[in-house]
Design an enzyme around this catalytic site. Structure first.
Site, PDB file in Angstrom:
ATOM      1  N   SER A 190       1.314  -5.110   5.605  1.00 41.25           N
ATOM      2  CA  SER A 190       1.066  -5.676   4.279  1.00 41.25           C
ATOM      3  C   SER A 190       2.345  -5.911   3.476  1.00 41.25           C
ATOM      4  O   SER A 190       2.328  -6.713   2.533  1.00 41.25           O
ATOM      5  CB  SER A 190       0.129  -4.758   3.475  1.00 41.25           C
ATOM      6  N   HIS A 247       1.352   0.199  -3.968  1.00 40.36           N
ATOM      7  CA  HIS A 247       1.126  -0.128  -2.565  1.00 40.36           C
ATOM      8  C   HIS A 247       1.789  -1.462  -2.245  1.00 40.36           C
ATOM      9  O   HIS A 247       2.231  -2.196  -3.125  1.00 40.36           O
ATOM     10  CB  HIS A 247      -0.368  -0.143  -2.246  1.00 40.36           C
ATOM     11  N   THR A 268       1.191  -4.592  -1.429  1.00 36.57           N
ATOM     12  CA  THR A 268       0.925  -5.896  -2.028  1.00 36.57           C
ATOM     13  C   THR A 268       1.320  -5.946  -3.495  1.00 36.57           C
ATOM     14  O   THR A 268       2.078  -6.839  -3.896  1.00 36.57           O
ATOM     15  CB  THR A 268      -0.546  -6.285  -1.827  1.00 36.57           C
ATOM     16  N   GLU A 291      -5.339  -8.006  -6.356  1.00 37.05           N
ATOM     17  CA  GLU A 291      -5.510  -7.567  -4.977  1.00 37.05           C
ATOM     18  C   GLU A 291      -6.779  -6.754  -4.795  1.00 37.05           C
ATOM     19  O   GLU A 291      -6.979  -5.732  -5.460  1.00 37.05           O
ATOM     20  CB  GLU A 291      -4.331  -6.713  -4.501  1.00 37.05           C
ATOM     21  N   ASP A 307      -8.816  -3.913   3.194  1.00 39.88           N
ATOM     22  CA  ASP A 307      -7.905  -3.434   4.234  1.00 39.88           C
ATOM     23  C   ASP A 307      -8.200  -1.991   4.607  1.00 39.88           C
ATOM     24  O   ASP A 307      -8.241  -1.635   5.786  1.00 39.88           O
ATOM     25  CB  ASP A 307      -6.469  -3.570   3.733  1.00 39.88           C
ATOM     26  N   HIS A 346      -9.265  -0.684   8.286  1.00 43.77           N
ATOM     27  CA  HIS A 346      -8.508   0.334   9.011  1.00 43.77           C
ATOM     28  C   HIS A 346      -9.437   1.454   9.492  1.00 43.77           C
ATOM     29  O   HIS A 346      -9.217   2.033  10.555  1.00 43.77           O
ATOM     30  CB  HIS A 346      -7.416   0.937   8.123  1.00 43.77           C
ATOM     31  N   ASP A 348      -3.573 -11.178   3.472  1.00 42.11           N
ATOM     32  CA  ASP A 348      -2.194 -11.036   3.924  1.00 42.11           C
ATOM     33  C   ASP A 348      -2.099 -10.966   5.443  1.00 42.11           C
ATOM     34  O   ASP A 348      -1.089 -11.347   6.025  1.00 42.11           O
ATOM     35  CB  ASP A 348      -1.538  -9.811   3.288  1.00 42.11           C
ATOM     36  N   HIS A 349      -3.140 -10.507   6.093  1.00 39.93           N
ATOM     37  CA  HIS A 349      -3.142 -10.373   7.553  1.00 39.93           C
ATOM     38  C   HIS A 349      -4.572 -10.112   8.003  1.00 39.93           C
ATOM     39  O   HIS A 349      -5.473  -9.909   7.183  1.00 39.93           O
ATOM     40  CB  HIS A 349      -2.246  -9.206   7.999  1.00 39.93           C
TER      41      HIS A 349
END
Length: 560
Positions: A260, A311, A313, A494, A499, A503, A544-545
């Site tokens: 990230s 964090h 981002t 965000e 995310d 995870h 972002d991914h």
């Protein structure tokens, strides 16, 4: 009453309520009575997603979905991937960057971007573009006269995650490729809109750094970036020819997948860099994020996140650091305090609203020698220094025992606007994030999964919910304060919990996080329509991914 199409199929109900398997005749009668009851039908709808997650996590046997390249296990991969990532634009289009203008069609442009030509990456037919183009898209919007720029990042929300949420919300499978439909950001047509997708790979992974000296000690890392469409696919919804390619274990081609920090830096500063970098290039040299460039021209800037204030981002929105986990120093950049990278201090953002409240840590080797025990994200000294009650620039609105979070935030907004101060909001639960919304809109998650077994489910008290705010609450607060300060302004929002859910390989949390972010987007568009419309405004919504969710049976997510 929910649509009957969203009630779980009898086979799933039978697995959830075993008595129906043992006594089928009785079960059929009971089932008909239960489904006739709208309230119970809605409960079963919730059970279908939570039970799907719980069963998969406990057994690690995939039913309907799985995470990772191994189709025989529910969870075989718990981190990021090298998938192509969708982007949705509002108020602007992507014509300058996609299709024939794609960087990936030109060896010369790729060499300029990476500093080398990545293997198997030049693609004369590429429709996709690069993540750094999101930065250039914002620059283009400003140059075209836009006075309000919003970068909305749903962290980790790849096409498959979005698809799962849209299927669940609609109660059917509304699409199987393309932009899709069913969520607010897919369907909104109140402004000119466009859809595309880009490559997220970093410059490299495996770069070592020294946090204390803020130096890169091994430039170039161990695994270079790149994107091979013959292995990973031409589209975000592609099935890869090599299932291990996305996780840097390809049979013929190996490219690094991003984190990230590198991806956020690509979107805010327009450079390819190493994983863990916050607005420094692959050599560790400072690069200026667009927010600081605009601030120098008189723009106001704001940052909102559902995860900790510093964090990766939100950090990349404004700060500089050679490593994303140097939290306290990153926060200092964001709030205008002297940091290890900027001893003279930056100006700081005008609005910062996020999580991190209440966490405590005695030691943290990742933060270097200047780590201060206590809250790992914000020291008590720094928080006191920025508070207007102690001569600082920020009205501080934080989680307060016995008070509703929304009221605390609204009072902070009112004071900040009336007295022309900045606004700092600090909320959250243990772990640093806001409470996770589950697929049904409640806050009752079941356990996530790791390849070694299920992880504990989060548990929230009534106080956790009442004393906190939502991403939508914070987004509205940021918009009101920034608009009151006068245009022009830039804002990052965000949805970081997408995310975290991915995870954890938790489909219930993942769908809930996407829907929570989608609701925030919905309220943002309503705010824009009530405050001057889209003539001076652009919004870019993206991730972002990606992760590695694979939906094998989409109908199961729809309750069919």
């Amino acid at each position: 009453m929910k649509s009957p199409g969203r009630v779980p199929p009898p086979v799933f109900i039978a697995e959830t309520y075993p008595v129906m398997k043992i006594f089928p005749a009785i079960g059929a009668v009971v089932l008909s009575l239960l489904l006739a009851n709208a309230t119970f039908a809605e409960t079963l709808e919730r059970v279908s997603i939570s039970s799907l997650q719980q069963s998969n996590a406990e057994t690690n046997r995939p039913k309907a979905i799985h995470w990772g390249p191994n189709r025989e296990k529910y969870s075989s991969w718990t981190t990021h991937s090298n998938r192509l990532i969708p982007v949705y634009t509002f108020g602007i289009d992507l014509g300058a960057f996609d299709g024939g203008n794609s960087i990936y069609r030109s060896e010369e442009k790729l060499e300029k971007l990476f500093g080398f030509v990545p293997t198997q990456t030049v693609n004369p037919q590429a429709e996709y573009f690069d993540q750094t183009d999101v930065y250039r898209l914002q620059k283009q919007a400003v140059e075209s006269g836009k006075k309000r720029v919003i970068l909305f990042v749903c962290d980790g929300m790849d096409w498959q995650t979005t698809w799962a949420a849209a299927i669940y919300k609609n109660g059917n499978v509304p699409y199987r490729e393309g932009r899709g439909t069913g969520l607010h950001f897919q369907d909104y047509r109140g402004a000119k809109t466009d859809f595309g997708y880009f490559v997220t790979t970093p410059h490299n992974s495996g770069t070592d750094v020294n946090v204390n000296s803020q130096m890169v000690t091994s430039p170039g890392g161990s695994t270079p970036g790149g994107y091979d469409p013959t292995a990973g696919g031409e589209f975000p919804w592609s099935v890869p020819a090599d299932a291990n390619y996305w996780i840097a274990k390809g049979e013929n081609t190996v490219h690094a997948y991003a984190d990230s920090a590198s991806t956020a830096t690509s979107m805010t500063a327009g450079v390819k860099t190493y994983n863990n970098a916050i607005n420094v290039d692959y050599m560790g040299r400072e690069v200026l994020p667009i927010a600081r460039q605009l601030q120098a021209d008189g723009w106001k800037v704001g940052v909102v996140s559902s995860v900790p204030i510093c964090h990766a981002t939100p950090a990349a929105a404004y700060a500089n650091n050679v490593h994303r986990y140097d939290y306290q120093d990153i926060t200092r950049d964001l709030i205008g305090r002297p940091s290890i990278y900027h001893p003279g201090a930056l100006s700081g953002v005008d609005v910062l609203l996020a999580g991190g409240w209440g966490d405590e840590k005695k030691k943290d080797g990742k933060q270097g020698k200047n780590f201060v025990p206590g809250n790992p994200y914000l020291t008590a000294e720094d928080q006191q220094a920025i508070d207007v009650t102690h001569g600082g620039k920020y009205v501080v609105a934080q989680r307060t025992p016995g008070q509703t979070g929304k009221k605390v935030l609204e009072e902070g907004v009112a004071t900040a606007i009336k007295e022309e101060h900045r606004l700092f909001g600090f909320f959250g639960v243990s772990g640093g994030h806001l409470p996770y919304q589950t697929a049904d809109g409640k806050y009752d998650p079941v356990a996530g999964a790791k390849s070694s077994g299920p992880t504990a489910a989060a548990e929230y008290t009534q106080e956790d919910i009442r004393e906190n705010v939502t991403l939508a609450d914070m987004s509205m607060a940021a918009l009101d304060v920034l608009e009151a300060k006068g245009q022009p302004w830039w804002l990052m929002i965000e949805a970081g919990d997408v995310d975290w859910a991915n995870h954890s390989n938790n489909i219930d949390d993942s769908i809930g996080a996407v829907l929570s972010g989608d609701e925030a987007f919905h309220q943002v568009t309503q705010w824009i329509e009530k405050h001057g419309g889209w003539d001076d405004t652009c919004l870019i919504l993206t991730a972002d991914h990606g992760h590695y969710l694979v939906v094998e049976d989409p109908e199961a997510l729809a309750g069919q």
